[in-house]
Design a protein around this motif. Sequence first.
Motif, PDB file in Angstrom:
ATOM      1  N   ARG A  49       0.849  -1.182   0.000  1.00  0.00           N
ATOM      2  CA  ARG A  49       0.000   0.000   0.000  1.00  0.00           C
ATOM      3  C   ARG A  49       0.884   1.230   0.000  1.00  0.00           C
ATOM      4  O   ARG A  49       1.989   1.207   0.532  1.00  0.00           O
ATOM      5  CB  ARG A  49      -0.879   0.011   1.242  1.00  0.00           C
ATOM      6  CG  ARG A  49      -1.871  -1.109   1.268  1.00  0.00           C
ATOM      7  CD  ARG A  49      -2.724  -1.002   2.485  1.00  0.00           C
ATOM      8  NE  ARG A  49      -3.767  -2.007   2.445  1.00  0.00           N
ATOM      9  CZ  ARG A  49      -4.763  -2.048   3.276  1.00  0.00           C
ATOM     10  NH1 ARG A  49      -4.866  -1.156   4.237  1.00  0.00           N
ATOM     11  NH2 ARG A  49      -5.673  -2.981   3.186  1.00  0.00           N
TER      12      ARG A  49
ATOM     13  N   PRO B   1      -5.730  11.178  12.481  1.00  0.00           N
ATOM     14  CA  PRO B   1      -6.430  10.324  13.444  1.00  0.00           C
ATOM     15  C   PRO B   1      -6.009  10.596  14.891  1.00  0.00           C
ATOM     16  O   PRO B   1      -6.844  10.604  15.795  1.00  0.00           O
ATOM     17  CB  PRO B   1      -6.057   8.905  13.024  1.00  0.00           C
ATOM     18  CG  PRO B   1      -5.646   9.024  11.615  1.00  0.00           C
ATOM     19  CD  PRO B   1      -5.039  10.374  11.470  1.00  0.00           C
TER      20      PRO B   1
ATOM     21  N   GLY C 268     -10.921   6.145  14.647  1.00  0.00           N
ATOM     22  CA  GLY C 268     -10.592   4.841  14.078  1.00  0.00           C
ATOM     23  C   GLY C 268     -10.965   4.743  12.605  1.00  0.00           C
ATOM     24  O   GLY C 268     -10.220   4.186  11.798  1.00  0.00           O
ATOM     25  N   HIS C 269     -12.123   5.309  12.267  1.00  0.00           N
ATOM     26  CA  HIS C 269     -12.537   5.303  10.857  1.00  0.00           C
ATOM     27  C   HIS C 269     -11.569   6.122  10.009  1.00  0.00           C
ATOM     28  O   HIS C 269     -11.216   5.721   8.899  1.00  0.00           O
ATOM     29  CB  HIS C 269     -13.956   5.857  10.708  1.00  0.00           C
ATOM     30  CG  HIS C 269     -15.002   4.967  11.291  1.00  0.00           C
ATOM     31  ND1 HIS C 269     -15.302   3.724  10.779  1.00  0.00           N
ATOM     32  CD2 HIS C 269     -15.826   5.126  12.340  1.00  0.00           C
ATOM     33  CE1 HIS C 269     -16.253   3.167  11.476  1.00  0.00           C
ATOM     34  NE2 HIS C 269     -16.593   4.005  12.448  1.00  0.00           N
TER      35      HIS C 269
ATOM     36  N   ALA D  50      -8.400   6.703  10.647  1.00  0.00           N
ATOM     37  CA  ALA D  50      -7.121   5.998  10.541  1.00  0.00           C
ATOM     38  C   ALA D  50      -7.175   4.902   9.487  1.00  0.00           C
ATOM     39  O   ALA D  50      -6.243   4.763   8.680  1.00  0.00           O
ATOM     40  CB  ALA D  50      -6.737   5.410  11.900  1.00  0.00           C
ATOM     41  N   ARG D  51      -8.252   4.143   9.467  1.00  0.00           N
ATOM     42  CA  ARG D  51      -8.361   3.078   8.465  1.00  0.00           C
ATOM     43  C   ARG D  51      -8.545   3.649   7.061  1.00  0.00           C
ATOM     44  O   ARG D  51      -7.970   3.153   6.099  1.00  0.00           O
ATOM     45  CB  ARG D  51      -9.508   2.139   8.828  1.00  0.00           C
ATOM     46  CG  ARG D  51      -9.170   1.236  10.007  1.00  0.00           C
ATOM     47  CD  ARG D  51     -10.256   0.218  10.261  1.00  0.00           C
ATOM     48  NE  ARG D  51     -11.484   0.828  10.758  1.00  0.00           N
ATOM     49  CZ  ARG D  51     -11.708   1.153  12.026  1.00  0.00           C
ATOM     50  NH1 ARG D  51     -10.785   0.938  12.924  1.00  0.00           N
ATOM     51  NH2 ARG D  51     -12.857   1.681  12.384  1.00  0.00           N
ATOM     52  N   ARG D  52      -9.328   4.702   6.946  1.00  0.00           N
ATOM     53  CA  ARG D  52      -9.580   5.304   5.635  1.00  0.00           C
ATOM     54  C   ARG D  52      -8.310   5.914   5.040  1.00  0.00           C
ATOM     55  O   ARG D  52      -8.072   5.829   3.840  1.00  0.00           O
ATOM     56  CB  ARG D  52     -10.668   6.378   5.790  1.00  0.00           C
ATOM     57  CG  ARG D  52     -11.054   7.057   4.546  1.00  0.00           C
ATOM     58  CD  ARG D  52     -11.987   6.222   3.760  1.00  0.00           C
ATOM     59  NE  ARG D  52     -12.500   7.023   2.665  1.00  0.00           N
ATOM     60  CZ  ARG D  52     -13.101   6.508   1.644  1.00  0.00           C
ATOM     61  NH1 ARG D  52     -13.305   5.226   1.582  1.00  0.00           N
ATOM     62  NH2 ARG D  52     -13.535   7.267   0.680  1.00  0.00           N
TER      63      ARG D  52
ATOM     64  N   ASN E 260      -5.288   4.984   5.784  1.00  0.00           N
ATOM     65  CA  ASN E 260      -4.205   4.006   5.871  1.00  0.00           C
ATOM     66  C   ASN E 260      -3.125   4.496   6.844  1.00  0.00           C
ATOM     67  O   ASN E 260      -1.940   4.446   6.555  1.00  0.00           O
ATOM     68  CB  ASN E 260      -3.615   3.719   4.485  1.00  0.00           C
ATOM     69  CG  ASN E 260      -2.678   2.534   4.505  1.00  0.00           C
ATOM     70  OD1 ASN E 260      -2.846   1.629   5.319  1.00  0.00           O
ATOM     71  ND2 ASN E 260      -1.701   2.546   3.623  1.00  0.00           N
TER      72      ASN E 260
ATOM     73  N   VAL F 203      -3.024   3.594  10.321  1.00  0.00           N
ATOM     74  CA  VAL F 203      -3.141   2.841  11.572  1.00  0.00           C
ATOM     75  C   VAL F 203      -1.744   2.617  12.125  1.00  0.00           C
ATOM     76  O   VAL F 203      -0.873   2.089  11.440  1.00  0.00           O
ATOM     77  CB  VAL F 203      -3.858   1.494  11.330  1.00  0.00           C
ATOM     78  CG1 VAL F 203      -3.930   0.682  12.599  1.00  0.00           C
ATOM     79  CG2 VAL F 203      -5.234   1.730  10.759  1.00  0.00           C
ATOM     80  N   THR F 204      -1.518   3.067  13.372  1.00  0.00           N
ATOM     81  CA  THR F 204      -0.215   2.901  14.019  1.00  0.00           C
ATOM     82  C   THR F 204      -0.409   2.303  15.407  1.00  0.00           C
ATOM     83  O   THR F 204      -1.494   2.390  15.994  1.00  0.00           O
ATOM     84  CB  THR F 204       0.522   4.250  14.162  1.00  0.00           C
ATOM     85  OG1 THR F 204      -0.248   5.116  15.000  1.00  0.00           O
ATOM     86  CG2 THR F 204       0.750   4.902  12.806  1.00  0.00           C
TER      87      THR F 204
ATOM     88  N   GLY G 145      -3.216   3.315  18.447  1.00  0.00           N
ATOM     89  CA  GLY G 145      -4.021   2.358  19.188  1.00  0.00           C
ATOM     90  C   GLY G 145      -3.895   2.537  20.688  1.00  0.00           C
ATOM     91  O   GLY G 145      -4.876   2.470  21.432  1.00  0.00           O
TER      92      GLY G 145
ATOM     93  N   ASP H 134      -5.610   5.774  21.707  1.00  0.00           N
ATOM     94  CA  ASP H 134      -7.056   5.584  21.698  1.00  0.00           C
ATOM     95  C   ASP H 134      -7.509   4.840  22.954  1.00  0.00           C
ATOM     96  O   ASP H 134      -8.554   5.164  23.523  1.00  0.00           O
ATOM     97  CB  ASP H 134      -7.482   4.828  20.446  1.00  0.00           C
ATOM     98  CG  ASP H 134      -8.985   4.766  20.309  1.00  0.00           C
ATOM     99  OD1 ASP H 134      -9.632   5.831  20.326  1.00  0.00           O
ATOM    100  OD2 ASP H 134      -9.525   3.644  20.198  1.00  0.00           O
TER     101      ASP H 134
END
Length: 118
Positions: A15, A26, A67-68, A70-72, A74, A76-77, A81, A84
């Motif tokens: 990716r 995020p 969270g949405h 971060a995923r959208r 790309n 995510v770390t 997490g 959060d």
Amino acid sequence: PLSRALRAELKSEERPQPSALALICPSALTLCALCCGMSAMRAASRGEFSGALVWLGLSAIADGLDGHAARRLNAVTAFGGELDSLCDLVDFGAAPTLVVYEWAEGKIVLRLYCIQSS
């Protein structure tokens, strides 16, 4: 069903790396949720319970969006997490307990329940 080769190819496909702004967004939403939760505690300590409920609602919305995002994006770390999880502890644990504790001033049964649940 996808064949094994196709699944392996999809997994190995790299990716694109997110930009710095995408990585920050995020975590900024998470910190916004934390600030809203802390503002709810501050409002409750001043006796402004309707304001405290508004702040709690805003913290829940910001916590749901981080969270949405971060995923959208790309983005995510591991740090995101952990941050959060800390914010969830404040926003859904400490802040509501303190709001109810302050609201229950003079109501001994509710105060004891808040002390026991925290």
